[in-house]
Design an enzyme around this catalytic site. Structure first.
Site, PDB file in Angstrom:
ATOM      1  N   ASP A   8      -7.995  -3.956  -2.931  1.00 59.25           N
ATOM      2  CA  ASP A   8      -6.972  -3.189  -3.057  1.00 59.25           C
ATOM      3  C   ASP A   8      -5.557  -4.108  -2.747  1.00 59.25           C
ATOM      4  O   ASP A   8      -5.221  -5.128  -2.311  1.00 59.25           O
ATOM      5  CB  ASP A   8      -7.380  -2.901  -1.467  1.00 59.25           C
ATOM      6  CG  ASP A   8      -6.967  -1.568  -1.012  1.00 59.25           C
ATOM      7  OD1 ASP A   8      -6.125  -0.908  -1.829  1.00 59.25           O
ATOM      8  OD2 ASP A   8      -6.109  -1.829  -0.099  1.00 59.25           O
ATOM      9  N   ARG A   9      -4.663  -3.305  -2.899  1.00 58.32           N
ATOM     10  CA  ARG A   9      -3.131  -4.021  -2.133  1.00 58.32           C
ATOM     11  C   ARG A   9      -2.508  -3.918  -0.865  1.00 58.32           C
ATOM     12  O   ARG A   9      -2.973  -4.319  -0.235  1.00 58.32           O
ATOM     13  CB  ARG A   9      -1.838  -3.529  -3.476  1.00 58.32           C
ATOM     14  CG  ARG A   9      -1.372  -4.428  -3.607  1.00 58.32           C
ATOM     15  CD  ARG A   9       0.340  -4.177  -4.427  1.00 58.32           C
ATOM     16  NE  ARG A   9       1.067  -3.039  -3.221  1.00 58.32           N
ATOM     17  CZ  ARG A   9       1.959  -2.772  -3.986  1.00 58.32           C
ATOM     18  NH1 ARG A   9       2.685  -2.764  -4.705  1.00 58.32           N
ATOM     19  NH2 ARG A   9       2.591  -1.408  -3.098  1.00 58.32           N
ATOM     20  N   ASP A  10      -2.142  -1.873  -0.867  1.00 61.78           N
ATOM     21  CA  ASP A  10      -1.332  -2.375   0.820  1.00 61.78           C
ATOM     22  C   ASP A  10      -2.651  -2.278   1.544  1.00 61.78           C
ATOM     23  O   ASP A  10      -3.621  -1.738   1.966  1.00 61.78           O
ATOM     24  CB  ASP A  10      -0.629  -1.071   0.822  1.00 61.78           C
ATOM     25  CG  ASP A  10       0.656  -1.068  -0.307  1.00 61.78           C
ATOM     26  OD1 ASP A  10       1.173  -1.713  -0.067  1.00 61.78           O
ATOM     27  OD2 ASP A  10       0.444   0.737  -1.385  1.00 61.78           O
ATOM     28  N   LYS A  17       2.964  -0.662   4.630  1.00 63.37           N
ATOM     29  CA  LYS A  17       4.189  -0.879   5.300  1.00 63.37           C
ATOM     30  C   LYS A  17       4.414   0.886   4.895  1.00 63.37           C
ATOM     31  O   LYS A  17       5.854   1.446   4.753  1.00 63.37           O
ATOM     32  CB  LYS A  17       5.055  -1.344   5.192  1.00 63.37           C
ATOM     33  CG  LYS A  17       5.388  -2.542   5.671  1.00 63.37           C
ATOM     34  CD  LYS A  17       6.328  -3.731   5.298  1.00 63.37           C
ATOM     35  CE  LYS A  17       5.963  -4.600   6.203  1.00 63.37           C
ATOM     36  NZ  LYS A  17       7.640  -5.850   5.882  1.00 63.37           N
ATOM     37  N   ASN A  51      -4.117   2.849  -5.253  1.00 60.22           N
ATOM     38  CA  ASN A  51      -3.511   3.955  -5.368  1.00 60.22           C
ATOM     39  C   ASN A  51      -2.290   4.207  -4.956  1.00 60.22           C
ATOM     40  O   ASN A  51      -1.632   3.638  -3.577  1.00 60.22           O
ATOM     41  CB  ASN A  51      -4.068   4.711  -4.074  1.00 60.22           C
ATOM     42  CG  ASN A  51      -6.093   5.194  -3.732  1.00 60.22           C
ATOM     43  OD1 ASN A  51      -6.351   5.452  -5.171  1.00 60.22           O
ATOM     44  ND2 ASN A  51      -6.706   5.764  -3.085  1.00 60.22           N
ATOM     45  N   GLN A  52      -1.489   5.207  -5.743  1.00 64.34           N
ATOM     46  CA  GLN A  52       0.383   4.472  -5.377  1.00 64.34           C
ATOM     47  C   GLN A  52       0.737   6.078  -4.771  1.00 64.34           C
ATOM     48  O   GLN A  52       1.565   6.063  -6.138  1.00 64.34           O
ATOM     49  CB  GLN A  52       1.028   4.118  -6.302  1.00 64.34           C
ATOM     50  CG  GLN A  52       0.735   2.125  -6.143  1.00 64.34           C
ATOM     51  CD  GLN A  52       0.728   1.820  -4.848  1.00 64.34           C
ATOM     52  OE1 GLN A  52       1.814   1.942  -4.766  1.00 64.34           O
ATOM     53  NE2 GLN A  52       0.358   0.630  -4.211  1.00 64.34           N
ATOM     54  N   ARG A 107      -7.989   8.696  -8.390  1.00 64.02           N
ATOM     55  CA  ARG A 107      -7.669   7.800  -7.628  1.00 64.02           C
ATOM     56  C   ARG A 107      -8.597   7.900  -6.240  1.00 64.02           C
ATOM     57  O   ARG A 107      -9.647   7.883  -6.653  1.00 64.02           O
ATOM     58  CB  ARG A 107      -6.838   9.215  -6.866  1.00 64.02           C
ATOM     59  CG  ARG A 107      -6.293   9.001  -5.502  1.00 64.02           C
ATOM     60  CD  ARG A 107      -5.452  10.325  -4.496  1.00 64.02           C
ATOM     61  NE  ARG A 107      -5.336  10.300  -2.711  1.00 64.02           N
ATOM     62  CZ  ARG A 107      -4.588   9.295  -2.814  1.00 64.02           C
ATOM     63  NH1 ARG A 107      -3.603   8.405  -3.294  1.00 64.02           N
ATOM     64  NH2 ARG A 107      -4.835   9.722  -1.287  1.00 64.02           N
ATOM     65  N   LYS A 108      -9.018   6.261  -5.623  1.00 66.27           N
ATOM     66  CA  LYS A 108      -9.901   5.370  -4.488  1.00 66.27           C
ATOM     67  C   LYS A 108      -9.853   6.890  -4.032  1.00 66.27           C
ATOM     68  O   LYS A 108      -8.679   7.723  -3.555  1.00 66.27           O
ATOM     69  CB  LYS A 108      -9.770   4.627  -4.245  1.00 66.27           C
ATOM     70  CG  LYS A 108      -9.356   3.286  -5.044  1.00 66.27           C
ATOM     71  CD  LYS A 108      -9.489   1.944  -5.032  1.00 66.27           C
ATOM     72  CE  LYS A 108      -7.766   2.134  -3.967  1.00 66.27           C
ATOM     73  NZ  LYS A 108      -7.940   0.719  -3.469  1.00 66.27           N
ATOM     74  N   ASP A 133      -9.190  -2.517   3.184  1.00 68.05           N
ATOM     75  CA  ASP A 133      -9.032  -2.085   3.996  1.00 68.05           C
ATOM     76  C   ASP A 133      -9.468  -0.444   4.211  1.00 68.05           C
ATOM     77  O   ASP A 133      -9.053  -0.162   5.560  1.00 68.05           O
ATOM     78  CB  ASP A 133      -7.663  -2.425   4.449  1.00 68.05           C
ATOM     79  CG  ASP A 133      -6.712  -1.401   3.796  1.00 68.05           C
ATOM     80  OD1 ASP A 133      -6.728  -0.946   2.716  1.00 68.05           O
ATOM     81  OD2 ASP A 133      -5.714  -1.153   4.340  1.00 68.05           O
TER      82      ASP A 133
HETATM   83 MG   LIG Z   1      -4.907  -0.382   1.265  1.00 71.15          MG
END
Ligand SMILES: [Mg+2]
Length: 170
Positions: A8-10, A17, A51-52, A107-108, A133
């Protein structure tokens, strides 16, 4: 076949953020660069799946996302970490931007992007690990023999590496 870390990224690579898209707001989570380097040395491909929905919500454009994604990959490369590929979902069922408004399979917790990556890079799911996360980041574990690890305040990146080293000796 290859083994991979589905990242995952964020909240996993960078501090979450809420709809981050500005490079100046990008901040690595403690220990992540070193951990990714070690995973790479263990032979894993590093694949980002993100997911964006900020795109669907009109907070930033797909181009904005691609710019920060390119920057992140270049920055990681300069620190010795090669991201093999990154995949993202721009959709949301209640999107403000009409062209992104749909029930998608990417989309997860949906797993379309994981299977896309599996095909693109000939990934052996049984040797691969999803790290995120949120529970939705590891939902792939319900339909494939992928192992899931959640990062949180108790599970730091340094612990993740020792955990993987102990359980994946191949
Ligand atoms: Mg995340």
């Amino acid at each position: 076949m290859n083994k991979a870390i589905f990242l995952d990224r964020d909240g996993t690579i960078n501090i979450d953020k809420d709809y981050l898209y500005k490079i100046e707001d990008f901040e690595y989570i403690s220990g992540v660069v070193e951990a990714l380097k070690q995973l790479q040395d263990m032979g894993y491909l590093l694949i980002v799946i993100s997911n964006q929905s900020g795109i669907a919500r009109g907070f930033y454009s797909e181009d904005d996302y691609l710019i920060i994604d390119r920057w992140m990959k270049d920055d990681l490369k300069s620190r010795g970490v090669n991201i093999t590929a990154s995949y993202y979902c721009p959709h949301h069922p209640k999107a403000l931007v009409k062209k992104y408004r749909c029930e998608c399979n990417c989309r997860k917790p949906n797993t379309g992007l994981f299977w896309q990556a599996q095909k693109d890079f000939d990934i052996d799911m049984s040797k691969s690990i999803a790290i995120g996360d949120k529970e939705r980041d590891i939902a792939i574990c319900k339909e494939a023999p992928v192992r899931g690890i959640l990062i949180d305040c108790n599970k730091k990146w340094s612990n993740v590496i020792s955990d993987i080293r102990n359980k994946h000796k191949d």
